[in-house]
Design an enzyme around this catalytic site. Sequence first.
Site, PDB file in Angstrom:
ATOM      1  N   CYS A   1       0.816  -1.220   0.000  1.00  0.00           N
ATOM      2  CA  CYS A   1       0.000   0.000   0.000  1.00  0.00           C
ATOM      3  C   CYS A   1       0.851   1.272   0.000  1.00  0.00           C
ATOM      4  CB  CYS A   1      -0.949   0.002   1.193  1.00  0.00           C
ATOM      5  SG  CYS A   1      -2.111  -1.359   1.121  1.00  0.00           S
TER       6      CYS A   1
ATOM      7  N   HIS B   1      -3.163   7.492   1.619  1.00  0.00           N
ATOM      8  CA  HIS B   1      -3.559   6.159   1.159  1.00  0.00           C
ATOM      9  C   HIS B   1      -4.949   5.877   1.713  1.00  0.00           C
ATOM     10  CE1 HIS B   1      -3.923   1.965   0.537  1.00  0.00           C
ATOM     11  NE2 HIS B   1      -3.680   1.623   1.787  1.00  0.00           N
TER      12      HIS B   1
ATOM     13  N   ASN C   1      -9.914  -0.055  -0.707  1.00  0.00           N
ATOM     14  CA  ASN C   1      -8.455   0.027  -0.638  1.00  0.00           C
ATOM     15  C   ASN C   1      -7.874  -0.565  -1.931  1.00  0.00           C
ATOM     16  OD1 ASN C   1      -5.740  -0.288  -0.090  1.00  0.00           O
ATOM     17  ND2 ASN C   1      -6.032  -1.079   1.975  1.00  0.00           N
TER      18      ASN C   1
HETATM   19  O1  UT7 Z   1      -3.750  -0.588   3.455  1.00  0.00           O
HETATM   20  C1  UT7 Z   1      -3.147  -0.826   4.690  1.00  0.00           C
HETATM   21  C2  UT7 Z   1      -3.630  -2.065   5.240  1.00  0.00           C
HETATM   22  N1  UT7 Z   1      -4.926  -2.153   5.765  1.00  0.00           N
HETATM   23  C3  UT7 Z   1      -5.452  -1.368   6.708  1.00  0.00           C
HETATM   24  O2  UT7 Z   1      -5.052  -0.268   6.977  1.00  0.00           O
HETATM   25  C4  UT7 Z   1      -6.591  -1.952   7.473  1.00  0.00           C
HETATM   26  C5  UT7 Z   1      -6.427  -1.698   8.930  1.00  0.00           C
HETATM   27  N2  UT7 Z   1      -7.487  -2.301   9.749  1.00  0.00           N
HETATM   28  C6  UT7 Z   1      -8.774  -1.934   9.637  1.00  0.00           C
HETATM   29  O3  UT7 Z   1      -9.130  -1.092   8.861  1.00  0.00           O
HETATM   30  C7  UT7 Z   1      -9.746  -2.559  10.620  1.00  0.00           C
HETATM   31  O4  UT7 Z   1      -9.052  -3.276  11.596  1.00  0.00           O
HETATM   32  C8  UT7 Z   1     -10.775  -3.503   9.922  1.00  0.00           C
HETATM   33  C9  UT7 Z   1     -11.720  -2.686   9.066  1.00  0.00           C
HETATM   34  C10 UT7 Z   1     -10.048  -4.519   9.066  1.00  0.00           C
HETATM   35  C11 UT7 Z   1     -11.608  -4.237  10.970  1.00  0.00           C
HETATM   36  O5  UT7 Z   1     -12.233  -3.322  11.854  1.00  0.00           O
HETATM   37  P1  UT7 Z   1     -12.172  -3.550  13.420  1.00  0.00           P
HETATM   38  O6  UT7 Z   1     -12.984  -2.516  14.038  1.00  0.00           O
HETATM   39  O7  UT7 Z   1     -10.708  -3.633  13.792  1.00  0.00           O
HETATM   40  O8  UT7 Z   1     -12.897  -4.939  13.567  1.00  0.00           O
HETATM   41  P2  UT7 Z   1     -12.348  -6.304  14.185  1.00  0.00           P
HETATM   42  O9  UT7 Z   1     -11.308  -6.903  13.290  1.00  0.00           O
HETATM   43  O10 UT7 Z   1     -11.984  -6.025  15.592  1.00  0.00           O
HETATM   44  O11 UT7 Z   1     -13.645  -7.210  14.108  1.00  0.00           O
HETATM   45  C12 UT7 Z   1     -14.805  -6.902  14.848  1.00  0.00           C
HETATM   46  C13 UT7 Z   1     -15.859  -7.944  14.575  1.00  0.00           C
HETATM   47  C14 UT7 Z   1     -15.364  -9.375  14.703  1.00  0.00           C
HETATM   48  O12 UT7 Z   1     -16.364 -10.120  15.333  1.00  0.00           O
HETATM   49  P3  UT7 Z   1     -16.245 -10.479  16.903  1.00  0.00           P
HETATM   50  O13 UT7 Z   1     -14.961 -11.241  17.040  1.00  0.00           O
HETATM   51  O14 UT7 Z   1     -16.224  -9.153  17.603  1.00  0.00           O
HETATM   52  O15 UT7 Z   1     -17.480 -11.261  17.131  1.00  0.00           O
HETATM   53  C15 UT7 Z   1     -15.230  -9.834  13.270  1.00  0.00           C
HETATM   54  O16 UT7 Z   1     -15.424 -11.220  13.124  1.00  0.00           O
HETATM   55  O17 UT7 Z   1     -16.347  -7.814  13.239  1.00  0.00           O
HETATM   56  C16 UT7 Z   1     -16.347  -9.102  12.605  1.00  0.00           C
HETATM   57  N3  UT7 Z   1     -16.153  -8.897  11.159  1.00  0.00           N
HETATM   58  C17 UT7 Z   1     -17.159  -8.649  10.310  1.00  0.00           C
HETATM   59  N4  UT7 Z   1     -18.482  -8.553  10.475  1.00  0.00           N
HETATM   60  C18 UT7 Z   1     -19.230  -8.285   9.386  1.00  0.00           C
HETATM   61  C19 UT7 Z   1     -14.973  -8.883  10.499  1.00  0.00           C
HETATM   62  N5  UT7 Z   1     -15.226  -8.642   9.192  1.00  0.00           N
HETATM   63  C20 UT7 Z   1     -16.554  -8.497   9.054  1.00  0.00           C
HETATM   64  C21 UT7 Z   1     -17.389  -8.223   7.960  1.00  0.00           C
HETATM   65  N6  UT7 Z   1     -18.714  -8.122   8.163  1.00  0.00           N
HETATM   66  N7  UT7 Z   1     -16.923  -8.033   6.702  1.00  0.00           N
END
Ligand code: UT7
Length: 325
Positions: free
Chosen positions: A115, A252, A282
């Site tokens: 990225c 980005h 992204n």
């Molecule tokens: O380009 C550079 C690289 N990428 C980034 O910069 C991404 C950086 N990270 C992020 O943007 C965020 O961490 C995410 C958007 C990937 C995730 O957001 P989050 O608030 O950190 O969520 P999480 O990973 O803590 O997940 C929360 C919950 C989980 O369920 P439980 O364990 O709380 O029951 C996941 O299983 O959300 C669940 N979950 C989803 N639910 C619905 C994960 N993906 C999804 C989804 N739809 N697509």
Amino acid sequence: MIPLRSVLLGCGSYLPAKIVTNADLSEQLDTSDEWITERTGIRQRHIAAEGEVTSDIGLAAARVALERAGIDASDIDLIILATSTPDNTFPASAVTIQAELGITGGAAFDIQAVCSGFVFALATADNFLKAGQYKRALVIGAETFSRILDWEDRSTCVLFGDGGGAVVLEAHKINGAADQPGIIASKLRSDGRYKDKLFVDGGPSSTGTVGHLRMNGREVFRHAVTNISDIIQETLEGTGLTASDIDWFVPHQANKRILDGTARKIGLAPEKIVITVGDHANTSAASIPLALDTAYGDGRLQKGDLVLMEAMGGGFTWGAVLVRW
Ligand code: UT7
């Protein structure tokens, strides 16, 4: 002797025609428009057509950038393509773009910093131009991330899309003043201790396959705002400029929450952030030039504006480029 500076002459972008909305994804996956929008700001992504490859996307963006810059392809002597999704393992997709543009001189190569790729490519081109080694560079970010996603993994596949963007740079003799056009400063960083936080689980030398993207999103998020804020401060240091001088923050586009958090941390007004992640998700190395081209296209970006571009991605890699438009 008057030093050389890399002046941006034009930008362009291209997005594949096919749009996949959050609602479309929620028909195949246990996800929802509400979850994706709230957590990331993403509403839709563009997906490359069958047979449409990264070099096609990069070439389309490059043609727009060249036309806007008023530069003939034959006047380009350096092409750097930032991509993690090349057409083939080798040769570099940059040489395909070079051939399609009918360029037979100079050099063309790919840069792989995921990225952060566009920032790495821009800083590399800038250093070649400042050294007087090349005169005019085409810097492209293009990706087909849809080809390396695990479409059954809702935690990653909803976050990425395909697209490309490009800029044309030219070496001009300009004294070092920060009010003059061109790239004022750049800073690049990497820290391989975090290489397993965001990676692809395949490759020519390990599995002999292409592999799929794997990410510990929470860990990436945790480092993003701190790393990005630090690199912005380091880039501004020694330029005589501060965050309040920035007209447009062109980051980005990974997650709107990261962009808002970074802007808050460095004290930037929210209206100065160019946010396009909602429209194309992204797109890795393509996202900065896509955002830049959006701000150019809608008239926000004006001659003389101070633009700060930054990115963080797999590696980890991160970096920033400060430019006077
Ligand atoms: O380009 C550079 C690289 N990428 C980034 O910069 C991404 C950086 N990270 C992020 O943007 C965020 O961490 C995410 C958007 C990937 C995730 O957001 P989050 O608030 O950190 O969520 P999480 O990973 O803590 O997940 C929360 C919950 C989980 O369920 P439980 O364990 O709380 O029951 C996941 O299983 O959300 C669940 N979950 C989803 N639910 C619905 C994960 N993906 C999804 C989804 N739809 N697509």
